[in-house]
Scaffold this motif. Structure first.
Motif, short mmCIF file in Angstrom:
data_model
loop_
_atom_site.label_atom_id
_atom_site.label_comp_id
_atom_site.label_asym_id
_atom_site.label_seq_id
_atom_site.Cartn_x
_atom_site.Cartn_y
_atom_site.Cartn_z
N LYS A 1 14.63 -4.72 -54.96
CA LYS A 1 15.54 -5.32 -53.97
C LYS A 1 15.67 -4.42 -52.75
O LYS A 1 15.61 -4.88 -51.61
N ALA A 2 15.83 -3.10 -52.96
CA ALA A 2 15.96 -2.16 -51.85
C ALA A 2 14.69 -2.15 -51.00
O ALA A 2 14.77 -2.08 -49.76
N CYS A 3 13.54 -2.27 -51.63
CA CYS A 3 12.28 -2.32 -50.88
C CYS A 3 12.19 -3.61 -50.07
O CYS A 3 11.79 -3.60 -48.90
N GLU B 1 14.63 -5.42 -48.94
CA GLU B 1 15.62 -5.42 -47.86
C GLU B 1 15.34 -4.37 -46.79
O GLU B 1 16.04 -4.30 -45.80
N GLY B 2 14.33 -3.52 -47.01
CA GLY B 2 13.99 -2.50 -46.03
C GLY B 2 14.81 -1.23 -46.15
O GLY B 2 14.73 -0.36 -45.27
N LYS B 3 15.57 -1.07 -47.21
CA LYS B 3 16.38 0.13 -47.41
C LYS B 3 15.51 1.30 -47.87
O LYS B 3 15.88 2.45 -47.70
N ILE B 4 14.38 1.00 -48.48
CA ILE B 4 13.40 2.00 -48.88
C ILE B 4 12.13 1.68 -48.11
O ILE B 4 11.66 0.53 -48.12
N THR C 1 8.36 1.15 -47.16
CA THR C 1 7.19 0.78 -47.96
C THR C 1 5.97 0.67 -47.06
O THR C 1 6.08 0.50 -45.85
N TYR D 1 9.23 10.02 -48.68
CA TYR D 1 10.52 9.44 -49.04
C TYR D 1 10.94 9.88 -50.44
O TYR D 1 12.10 10.20 -50.67
#
Length: 61
Positions: free
Chosen positions: A26-28, A30-33, A35, A48
């Protein structure tokens, strides 16, 4: 972490980053992590992962 690896596949990071599988995906999404996509595969950059491992863990009171 002195490693020559530049990119990690998402399943590889599950044992490194303290996060659930669903939370990581989910974080990936949403762009929070950050990639990197190579074809249909999604990777997390090693810088990262190193950054996460260097940050002190917060304690829940």
């Amino acid at each position: 972490m002195s490693n020559t690896k530049k990119l990690y596949e998402l399943p590889e990071v599950l044992g490194i980053i303290p996060m659930s599988r669903a939370g990581l995906y989910k974080a990936c999404a949403e762009g929070k992590i950050p990639t990197v996509k190579v074809g249909r595969r999604v990777f997390i950059p090693s810088w990262y992962v190193d950054k996460i491992l260097e940050e002190p863990q917060s304690k829940a009171n």
